[in-house]
Design an enzyme around this catalytic site. Structure first.
Site, short mmCIF file in Angstrom:
data_model
loop_
_atom_site.label_atom_id
_atom_site.label_comp_id
_atom_site.label_asym_id
_atom_site.label_seq_id
_atom_site.Cartn_x
_atom_site.Cartn_y
_atom_site.Cartn_z
N ARG A 1 -3.03 19.62 59.27
CA ARG A 1 -3.32 18.74 58.12
C ARG A 1 -3.40 19.52 56.81
O ARG A 1 -4.22 19.24 55.95
CB ARG A 1 -4.62 17.95 58.34
CG ARG A 1 -4.61 17.06 59.57
CD ARG A 1 -3.54 15.99 59.51
NE ARG A 1 -3.53 15.23 60.76
CZ ARG A 1 -2.81 15.55 61.83
NH1 ARG A 1 -2.00 16.59 61.79
NH2 ARG A 1 -2.86 14.84 62.93
N SER B 1 -8.30 8.46 59.99
CA SER B 1 -9.31 9.43 60.42
C SER B 1 -10.01 10.04 59.21
O SER B 1 -9.36 10.62 58.35
CB SER B 1 -8.67 10.55 61.25
OG SER B 1 -8.08 10.03 62.42
N GLU C 1 -10.83 14.85 56.38
CA GLU C 1 -9.37 14.89 56.33
C GLU C 1 -8.85 14.25 55.05
O GLU C 1 -7.78 14.59 54.57
CB GLU C 1 -8.79 14.16 57.55
CG GLU C 1 -7.28 14.18 57.61
CD GLU C 1 -6.73 13.64 58.91
OE1 GLU C 1 -5.73 12.91 58.85
OE2 GLU C 1 -7.29 13.95 59.98
#
Length: 352
Positions: free
Chosen positions: A166, A236, A332
């Site tokens: 990520r 998320s 995130e």
């Protein structure tokens, strides 16, 4: 200042998937690189801050934005056939899921594991999106960016993009005053299905097709993830933590069923959703912000949650997981304040 598709003090509530009701001084949708350059120059001239977004599906607006929010709608797809592969050149304003569907319909297989991920192509590169055993870095050939300082384009080959979980160089060195405008995606003609462990319960056939994988993943995501059109969320909220092998062994000695995935560098990825679920929060809710029951890694806006509600809930979760499991969850999503992006360390004690 801007004549076309420009609104003054309009709410961003319907333009971010968390459905946070904040406003921007101006909102602009750009369809060409020249328009993006023109708006950037005008903002410079009048000393007005601006931020470039795609679908606003991985962010949390914290306050009203004092400048211009530019939504990237620069589109275009060109496919080049090579001897053993397909090279797909895609402008950053295209929707990711639309690209997945297009390639499938053309008989180009390899993106199906990334089906139904929200957002635009540019964000896919910046975030290095991933799901079910495949990440953007696995199919990336290059990323082309535009300098908003001198308005020159730079093509960065995959090996220099610094992709990791990520993360990418577009979140650091090429974050401020740069815009992703195009990506190159390389897909091998020698297609082999990627059957990630979490798909084993859904895929029984040996001769599975790309279409079947696509349909299965779409159904899984629809069943366990909230539709942002109905329930505000940004997917998320936290990353799956990556810990040392020693730490993972300590956890597994205490919790034998904790999902884990060894990484190439010797570290181990742990399921953040499992950590939150096994803390056993009991219907915790702050204002209209709560944990999504089908997937505990997602925080939702039930109706009229404020950004402060979301942050407060996230900090409680972060603190509880840190106290019980000695793991510091890292957000995130990106946080956007009045003047632009704000580092998550301002809100969370991010221990390594």
């Amino acid at each position: 200042m801007y004549k076309k598709k420009c609104f003054y003090n309009q709410s961003l509530k319907n333009l971010n998937t968390f459905a946070i009701d904040v406003k921007a001084k101006q909102i602009v949708f750009v369809k060409t690189i020249n328009n993006l350059i023109k708006i950037s120059k005008k903002c410079k001239l009048y000393n007005i801050p601006y931020i470039i977004l795609g679908e606003a599906s991985n962010i949390l607006f914290l306050k009203n934005y004092i400048g211009v929010v530019i939504f990237n709608r620069i589109k275009g797809i060109q496919i080049t056939e090579q001897k053993n592969s397909w090279l797909i050149h895609v402008f950053s304003g295209e929707k990711w899921h639309n690209l997945v569907k297009l390639t499938l319909n053309l008989g180009i297989f390899g993106l199906e594991n990334l089906a139904l991920i929200p957002g635009r192509i540019g964000s896919a590169a910046i975030q290095n999106i991933g799901a079910y055993g495949l990440e953007f870095k696995d199919i990336c050939e290059y990323v082309e960016i535009l300098s908003l300082k001198n308005y020159k384009t730079i093509k960065i080959q995959k090996k220099f993009c610094q992709f990791s979980y990520r993360n990418s160089i577009f979140k650091s060195k090429y974050n401020h005053k740069y815009a992703v405008i195009k990506v190159g995606i390389k897909i091998s003609k020698n297609w082999k299905p990627i059957i990630f462990s979490s798909l084993n319960n859904y895929i029984k056939k040996k001769n599975i097709t790309a279409y079947q994988i696509f349909n299965i993943i779409c159904q899984i995501r629809k069943n366990k993830l909230p539709d942002p059109k109905k329930t505000g969320n940004a997917g998320s909220f936290f990353k799956n933590p990556i810990v040392t092998k020693k730490k993972s062994q300590q956890l597994l000695s205490l919790y034998k069923n904790i999902p884990n995935c060894p990484q190439k560098n010797g570290l181990v990825k742990i399921s953040a959703g499992w950590l939150i679920e096994n803390y056993q929060f009991h219907n915790i809710q702050i204002g209209d912000a709560s944990i999504y029951q089908k997937q505990k890694l997602i925080l939702i806006n039930k109706k009229n949650a404020t950004s402060q509600d979301i942050i407060t809930l996230a900090r409680i979760i972060h603190s509880c997981i840190l106290k019980k499991f000695h793991i510091s969850l890292e957000p995130e999503i990106d946080f956007i304040g009045s003047f632009g992006k704000i580092y998550s360390s301002k809100f969370f004690n991010l221990k390594t």
